[in-house]
Design a protein around this motif. Structure first.
Motif, PDB file in Angstrom:
ATOM      1  N   ALA A 202      -8.477   3.460 -80.049  1.00 49.96           N
ATOM      2  CA  ALA A 202      -9.663   3.844 -80.814  1.00 49.96           C
ATOM      3  C   ALA A 202      -9.363   3.845 -82.311  1.00 49.96           C
ATOM      4  CB  ALA A 202     -10.136   5.229 -80.377  1.00 49.96           C
ATOM      5  N   GLU A 205      -9.070   0.231 -83.633  1.00 43.19           N
ATOM      6  CA  GLU A 205     -10.356  -0.455 -83.735  1.00 43.19           C
ATOM      7  C   GLU A 205     -11.195   0.103 -84.879  1.00 43.19           C
ATOM      8  OE1 GLU A 205     -12.277  -0.487 -79.928  1.00 43.19           O
ATOM      9  OE2 GLU A 205     -10.669  -1.657 -78.972  1.00 43.19           O
ATOM     10  N   TRP A 279     -13.165   6.662 -74.906  1.00 45.80           N
ATOM     11  CA  TRP A 279     -13.253   5.388 -75.622  1.00 45.80           C
ATOM     12  C   TRP A 279     -13.136   4.273 -74.596  1.00 45.80           C
ATOM     13  CZ3 TRP A 279     -14.642   4.874 -80.560  1.00 45.80           C
ATOM     14  CH2 TRP A 279     -14.472   3.649 -81.193  1.00 45.80           C
ATOM     15  N   GLY A 280     -14.115   3.384 -74.592  1.00 39.55           N
ATOM     16  CA  GLY A 280     -14.122   2.308 -73.604  1.00 39.55           C
ATOM     17  C   GLY A 280     -13.063   1.256 -73.864  1.00 39.55           C
ATOM     18  N   ARG A 284     -15.873  -2.979 -73.985  1.00 40.25           N
ATOM     19  CA  ARG A 284     -16.896  -2.020 -74.425  1.00 40.25           C
ATOM     20  C   ARG A 284     -16.791  -1.727 -75.922  1.00 40.25           C
ATOM     21  NH1 ARG A 284     -16.456   3.028 -70.526  1.00 40.25           N
ATOM     22  NH2 ARG A 284     -18.146   3.737 -71.895  1.00 40.25           N
ATOM     23  N   LYS A 285     -16.246  -2.689 -76.660  1.00 40.59           N
ATOM     24  CA  LYS A 285     -16.060  -2.483 -78.095  1.00 40.59           C
ATOM     25  C   LYS A 285     -17.371  -2.225 -78.821  1.00 40.59           C
ATOM     26  CE  LYS A 285     -11.691  -4.859 -79.012  1.00 40.59           C
ATOM     27  NZ  LYS A 285     -11.001  -5.907 -79.819  1.00 40.59           N
ATOM     28  N   GLU A 287     -20.137  -1.057 -77.574  1.00 41.60           N
ATOM     29  CA  GLU A 287     -20.652   0.251 -77.159  1.00 41.60           C
ATOM     30  C   GLU A 287     -19.922   1.373 -77.909  1.00 41.60           C
ATOM     31  OE1 GLU A 287     -20.840   3.088 -73.154  1.00 41.60           O
ATOM     32  OE2 GLU A 287     -20.343   0.949 -72.976  1.00 41.60           O
ATOM     33  N   ASN A 288     -18.606   1.237 -78.030  1.00 43.54           N
ATOM     34  CA  ASN A 288     -17.830   2.235 -78.777  1.00 43.54           C
ATOM     35  C   ASN A 288     -18.307   2.329 -80.221  1.00 43.54           C
ATOM     36  OD1 ASN A 288     -16.180   2.646 -76.519  1.00 43.54           O
ATOM     37  ND2 ASN A 288     -14.704   1.095 -77.167  1.00 43.54           N
ATOM     38  N   ARG A 289     -18.463   1.155 -80.829  1.00 46.94           N
ATOM     39  CA  ARG A 289     -18.903   1.091 -82.230  1.00 46.94           C
ATOM     40  C   ARG A 289     -20.286   1.714 -82.388  1.00 46.94           C
ATOM     41  NH1 ARG A 289     -22.058  -2.370 -84.871  1.00 46.94           N
ATOM     42  NH2 ARG A 289     -21.767  -2.669 -87.126  1.00 46.94           N
ATOM     43  N   ASN A 291     -21.774   3.989 -80.500  1.00 45.57           N
ATOM     44  CA  ASN A 291     -21.721   5.441 -80.301  1.00 45.57           C
ATOM     45  C   ASN A 291     -21.175   6.148 -81.532  1.00 45.57           C
ATOM     46  OD1 ASN A 291     -22.751   5.356 -77.690  1.00 45.57           O
ATOM     47  ND2 ASN A 291     -20.728   5.157 -76.756  1.00 45.57           N
ATOM     48  N   LEU A 292     -20.176   5.530 -82.146  1.00 46.00           N
ATOM     49  CA  LEU A 292     -19.590   6.140 -83.337  1.00 46.00           C
ATOM     50  C   LEU A 292     -20.578   6.093 -84.507  1.00 46.00           C
ATOM     51  CD1 LEU A 292     -16.827   7.457 -83.603  1.00 46.00           C
ATOM     52  CD2 LEU A 292     -15.994   5.395 -84.716  1.00 46.00           C
TER      53      LEU A 292
END
Length: 304
Positions: A202, A205, A279-280, A284-285, A287-289, A291-292
Motif C-alpha cells: 500500500a 503504491e 488493501w487489495g 484491485r489497484k 479500487e484501492n486508489r 477508496n483512498l
C-alpha cells in the motif's frame, strides 16, 4: 470421652485446609488458560473473547505461594495464555506482572526455553518496560533477541495525553517521545504492522501515485504499535517518508485498531471521519486508489 474429642479435633484440623480452598491451585484459572490457548490458536481468533477470559484471570492465582504449587505442565499452560494476553493487550499491566512471576518460576525450575524468553522480552517492550527488557538481554546473552534502542528520551510532552509516539532516530538507535498534532486540521493515519506485506505494498503504491503521494506526504502519518525500532527506521528510509512512528500506547489513540494492517484513519481536528481497512491485491489497484481518494475528499483534502 477425651479420646473421642481429640479425634474430632484432629479431623477438623486435617479437613480445614481443604475446605478453605488453600490446599492447591484453583482449577478454574487453568481452565480459563486452556480456553485462551485454544482461542488464540485458531486463525479467526476473537480478541473480544480473549479479553473477556483475561478479565477472569486474577492476580491472586499468581502469588508466590500459588505459583510454586503448579506442576511444570500447568505452569507452561498458564505462561502460554499470559503471553497471548500481553501480546494482544500490552497495556494489561497486571497480566504482565503475572507473566513475569510465571516466567521467573519456570527459570527457577530450569524448564524455560528460548521461546519463553523471547515472549517475556517482547512483553516488556510492548508494555514499554525498557529497563526490564534490557535485563532479559543481559541475563540471557546466548538468545538472539531483536535489538532495542540504546538511547530512550522519554520526557513526557507537557499536556500531551493523546497522540504520543516515539520518533525513531539514528537508524533505530535512539527514540524520542513526542506528541503528534493530530487534533489540528485534516490528517490521515495509516496503522501498519511490521512484516505486513500488504501494508508495505500500500505504501509503495501510494508513494508512486502522482495524485496520492503529494497529499499523503502533506497530511499522512504511519504508526505501528509493535515495538520494533529497526522496522520503523527501514520504512522511513525505504519509502523516503519521515512521518513513521512507534505508538507510545494504543490507548492514546482512541478508536484506533492496532491489530489490523493496513488500516487508514481519516481525521478532522482529532476526530475520525472515516476509515479504510485493508488493501487489495494487484488486480484491485483502481479500487484501492478510489477508496483512498474518497477518504481524502471526506476530510476536504484535494488531490488535484
Amino acid at each position: 470421652m477425651k479420646l473421642k474429642q481429640s479425634f474430632s479435633l484432629f479431623s477438623v484440623l486435617v479437613t480445614l485446609p481443604f475446605l478453605s480452598g488453600c490446599a492447591g491451585p484453583d482449577a478454574g484459572v487453568l481452565k480459563r488458560a486452556d480456553e485462551i490457548n485454544k482461542t488464540a490458536s485458531k486463525p479467526g481468533y476473537s480478541l473480544a473473547v480473549i479479553a473477556g477470559l483475561a478479565e477472569r484471570i486474577k492476580h491472586k492465582d499468581f502469588s508466590a505461594e500459588k505459583v510454586k504449587q503448579y506442576s511444570d505442565a500447568e505452569l507452561t499452560r498458564l505462561y502460554e495464555a499470559l503471553s497471548s494476553i500481553t501480546f494482544f493487550f500490552p497495556e494489561y499491566d497486571s497480566h504482565v506482572a503475572m507473566q513475569e512471576k510465571t516466567f521467573q518460576e519456570k527459570v527457577a525450575r530450569h524448564i524455560h526455553n528460548e521461546r519463553d524468553t523471547k515472549d517475556m522480552y517482547k512483553t516488556y517492550l510492548g508494555a514499554r518496560m525498557f529497563g526490564k527488557a534490557r535485563e532479559i538481554k543481559k541475563r540471557f546473552p546466548g538468545i538472539k533477541l531483536f535489538s532495542m534502542p540504546k538511547n530512550i528520551i522519554s520526557n513526557n510532552p507537557a499536556g500531551a495525553a493523546p497522540w504520543r509516539v516515539y520518533n525513531v532516530l539514528d537508524e533505530g538507535k535512539t527514540i524520542e517521545l513526542k506528541a503528534l498534532p493530530l487534533d489540528r486540521g485534516a490528517r490521515v493515519v495509516m496503522v501498519m504492522l511490521p512484516g505486513c506485506a500488504m501494508g508495505e505494498t500500500a505504501m509503495e503504491e501510494i508513494m508512486a501515485a502522482p495524485d496520492l503521494a503529494p497529499a499523503f506526504r502533506k497530511y499522512g502519518t504511519v504508526i505501528t504499535n509493535r515495538f520494533n525500532a529497526e522496522s520503523v527506521a527501514l520504512w522511513k528510509n525505504h519509502f523516503n517518508f519521515p512521518e513513521v512512528y512507534l505508538a507510545y500506547k494504543a490507548s492514546d489513540f482512541h478508536g484506533f485498531d492496532f491489530h489490523s494492517s493496513p488500516h487508514f484513519y481519516f481525521l478532522r481536528d482529532g476526530k475520525i471521519v472515516s476509515q479504510l481497512e485493508g488493501w487489495g491485491g494487484a488486480n484491485r489497484k483502481e479500487e484501492n486508489r478510489s477508496n483512498l481518494l474518497k477518504g481524502f475528499q471526506g476530510i476536504s483534502v484535494s488531490t488535484q
